[in-house]
Design a protein around this motif. Sequence first.
Motif, PDB file in Angstrom:
ATOM      1  N   MET A 185      40.799  24.909  40.797  1.00 25.21           N
ATOM      2  CA  MET A 185      41.788  25.346  39.811  1.00 25.21           C
ATOM      3  C   MET A 185      43.122  24.681  40.066  1.00 25.21           C
ATOM      4  SD  MET A 185      41.001  29.341  39.437  1.00 25.21           S
ATOM      5  CE  MET A 185      39.386  29.944  39.060  1.00 25.21           C
ATOM      6  N   LYS A 186      43.969  24.731  39.047  1.00 24.88           N
ATOM      7  CA  LYS A 186      45.331  24.204  39.179  1.00 24.88           C
ATOM      8  C   LYS A 186      46.275  25.372  39.434  1.00 24.88           C
ATOM      9  CE  LYS A 186      44.783  20.103  36.436  1.00 24.88           C
ATOM     10  NZ  LYS A 186      45.393  19.181  35.550  1.00 24.88           N
ATOM     11  N   GLY A 187      47.063  25.222  40.480  1.00 22.10           N
ATOM     12  CA  GLY A 187      47.996  26.276  40.827  1.00 22.10           C
ATOM     13  C   GLY A 187      49.271  26.191  40.009  1.00 22.10           C
ATOM     14  N   ARG A 188      49.696  27.310  39.484  1.00 25.43           N
ATOM     15  CA  ARG A 188      50.987  27.424  38.803  1.00 25.43           C
ATOM     16  C   ARG A 188      51.863  28.340  39.651  1.00 25.43           C
ATOM     17  NH1 ARG A 188      50.534  24.642  33.681  1.00 25.43           N
ATOM     18  NH2 ARG A 188      48.687  23.436  34.157  1.00 25.43           N
ATOM     19  N   THR A 213      42.260  38.602  34.422  1.00 21.30           N
ATOM     20  CA  THR A 213      41.806  37.290  33.971  1.00 21.30           C
ATOM     21  C   THR A 213      41.874  37.181  32.457  1.00 21.30           C
ATOM     22  OG1 THR A 213      39.527  38.029  33.882  1.00 21.30           O
ATOM     23  CG2 THR A 213      40.261  36.989  35.918  1.00 21.30           C
ATOM     24  N   GLU A 214      41.920  35.962  32.015  1.00 19.32           N
ATOM     25  CA  GLU A 214      42.020  35.686  30.588  1.00 19.32           C
ATOM     26  C   GLU A 214      41.207  34.434  30.285  1.00 19.32           C
ATOM     27  OE1 GLU A 214      45.623  34.395  27.669  1.00 19.32           O
ATOM     28  OE2 GLU A 214      46.078  35.796  29.285  1.00 19.32           O
ATOM     29  N   PHE A 215      40.546  34.424  29.145  1.00 18.46           N
ATOM     30  CA  PHE A 215      39.719  33.280  28.755  1.00 18.46           C
ATOM     31  C   PHE A 215      40.112  32.864  27.350  1.00 18.46           C
ATOM     32  CE2 PHE A 215      35.865  31.607  26.707  1.00 18.46           C
ATOM     33  CZ  PHE A 215      35.591  30.557  27.548  1.00 18.46           C
ATOM     34  N   TYR A 229      46.647  30.906  38.831  1.00 18.18           N
ATOM     35  CA  TYR A 229      45.761  29.742  38.879  1.00 18.18           C
ATOM     36  C   TYR A 229      45.140  29.563  37.509  1.00 18.18           C
ATOM     37  CZ  TYR A 229      45.983  29.553  43.943  1.00 18.18           C
ATOM     38  OH  TYR A 229      46.408  29.434  45.228  1.00 18.18           O
ATOM     39  N   ILE A 230      45.034  28.307  37.084  1.00 19.13           N
ATOM     40  CA  ILE A 230      44.434  27.996  35.799  1.00 19.13           C
ATOM     41  C   ILE A 230      43.221  27.106  36.049  1.00 19.13           C
ATOM     42  CG2 ILE A 230      44.750  26.826  33.598  1.00 19.13           C
ATOM     43  CD1 ILE A 230      47.700  27.536  33.761  1.00 19.13           C
TER      44      ILE A 230
END
Length: 184
Positions: free
Chosen positions: A23-26, A54-56, A30-31
């Motif tokens: 994942m990419k850390g913000r 969580t969200e999708f 995490y995205i």
Amino acid sequence: STLEIFAWFIAKEKAIYNALNMMKGRSSTYIGFLWAPLDKEQLIQETISQFGSTEFKQLKRNADDQHIIAPPTYFKTNDVTFVFQEITNTYGVPLYHEANPTVFANVTFPFLFAVMFGDYGHGSLILFVGTVLCLGANKLKGGALGGAVPLRYLFFMMGLFACFTGLLYNEWFAIPNDWFGSCF
């Protein structure tokens, strides 16, 4: 007992960090970007909705936009094509928008095996095993032959083609038979 608990804990931690590394850390989140078939979108929504934080979302893009990650190759398989797709994937997975050679391998692999094998005695044994696996697949899945059940159509086709070419070659258990005249 303590070692088993530590091994389980380490395996769990490795799985968590493996998922986080993809994942990419913000700032505080995490995205993760993923590709999934459209027919699985509802299942993914339901599974992820079990976790409150969580969200999708489906990423909508124009035709000229470049994707963030490269599109994967996904081939729907069934019981017949599964083994042949696995054989193809062993040598290399076709890229996105490339032709799938498994379509040709469904017939050519068993036929070329039979051309090499060419014995209707041994081929009938392979055909018998494939037929037993095909007819008794539901009963055999939980037993000792459960691992061979996915190979049932491969065995059946290899045995069928081996019987055919064995008749052409006039070979029965490596004994030449003169059923159709000359063996040459």
